[in-house]
Design a protein around this motif. Structure first.
Motif, PDB file in Angstrom:
ATOM      1  N   ALA A 115       0.839  -1.201   0.000  1.00 26.94           N
ATOM      2  CA  ALA A 115       0.000   0.000   0.000  1.00 26.94           C
ATOM      3  C   ALA A 115       0.873   1.249   0.000  1.00 26.94           C
ATOM      4  N   ILE A 119      -2.521   5.581   1.291  1.00 24.54           N
ATOM      5  CA  ILE A 119      -3.517   4.518   1.470  1.00 24.54           C
ATOM      6  C   ILE A 119      -3.296   3.792   2.804  1.00 24.54           C
ATOM      7  N   SER A 120      -2.033   3.604   3.170  1.00 27.57           N
ATOM      8  CA  SER A 120      -1.720   2.937   4.444  1.00 27.57           C
ATOM      9  C   SER A 120      -2.292   3.710   5.620  1.00 27.57           C
TER      10      SER A 120
END
Length: 291
Positions: A115, A119-120
């Motif tokens: 990711a 997004i993480s």
């Protein structure tokens, strides 16, 4: 689920408000009066959101056989099988396991499965509750395994230098062999990975005395067995249930709080069947004969 719902949860200053917090008594004679906090989602879309995250991790990460909790085909039984016929068994429990896993640790874990940083961070935010992983959500178990990859690798390396077997079932770590590592080394690894050991740290069980792994006896040469106390308790409960019937059994339980409920008893027998099928079948037969 809609994007607006995800955003609503992600930006909330009180994510705990999306849940009902339950307190479940912890098992074990040394843990009386202690409770486990479990969070139950108040909205179906929150459950669906966490299920989607869980599927994402499951499809993106692989775990060695040393990880025995929360994975298909692995259980307390398969965990105990790894430590049969060992001279020494060392146990180390992680303190407040889920509550100790932070949103930052979760974000770093998502980076390991590809990711992006943005997004993480988002995934970590929607997977946690006010900054911590917590217990009870659909994604917490598999994410905890992902977060613990560094811990597990360090413990595997330590165990291998002593020709030992290592496994972890949730917060319970087990090392077995002829000569186990020094407890201080284990404590250091645990601390370096953001955790603490529960209670006094580690304890060792020696061959020739009682040895248990995730609640199962591992002194048998062939396979893990149910503890004798559990079998005796089940035999007694089933005896009274078969003799006096379900309704009388349930009424008696209100007087004797140690006695399991009818549903609890059936659940215990179902678990026993997964460990010792022949023993459980005898209990089922007695219950079928109950009036």
């Amino acid at each position: 689920m809609s994007e607006s719902k995800i955003f609503e949860y992600a930006v909330s200053d009180c994510q705990e408000g999306f849940y009902e917090k339950l307190e479940i008594p912890k098992r074990g004679r040394n843990r009386k009066g202690e409770f486990r906090e479990v969070y139950k989602a108040n909205h179906k879309w929150v459950t669906q959101l966490h299920r989607s995250v869980s599927m994402l991790v499951t499809n993106s990460a692989s775990f060695g056989r040393h990880v025995q909790g929360f994975l298909k085909g692995r259980s307390t039984l398969t965990n105990a099988e790894l430590h049969l016929r060992k001279s020494l068994i060392l146990h180390a429990d992680i303190r407040n396991f889920f509550n100790a896993i932070t949103e930052l640790q979760v974000a770093k874990a998502f980076l390991t499965i590809g990711a992006t940083p943005e997004i993480s961070k988002l995934l970590a935010r929607i997977s946690t509750i006010d900054g911590f992983l917590r217990q009870g959500t659909r994604c917490s178990p598999i994410i905890s395994n992902l977060v613990c990859k560094g811990l597990d690798q360090a413990m595997l390396d330590l165990a291998s230098t002593h020709d030992c077997m290592y496994s972890r079932y949730a917060d319970n770590m087990t090392i077995s062999g002829a000569e186990t590592p020094d407890i201080s080394a284990i404590s250091t690894i645990v601390k370096n990975n953001g955790f603490e050991l529960r209670g006094s740290g580690c304890y060792i069980q020696r061959r020739g005395s009682r040895q248990f792994v995730t609640g199962l006896s591992v002194v048998d040469r062939e396979r893990p067995r149910l503890p004798k106390k559990l079998k005796s308790r089940l035999r007694l409960a089933v005896y009274y249930a078969s003799k006096y019937g379900k309704e009388h059994f349930e009424r008696s339980r209100h007087v004797d709080t140690v006695t399991p409920s009818w549903a609890q008893m059936k659940g215990m027998i179902a678990y026993a069947h997964s460990i010792e099928p022949d023993f459980a079948e005898k209990l089922w037969k007695l219950l079928r004969q109950s009036r």
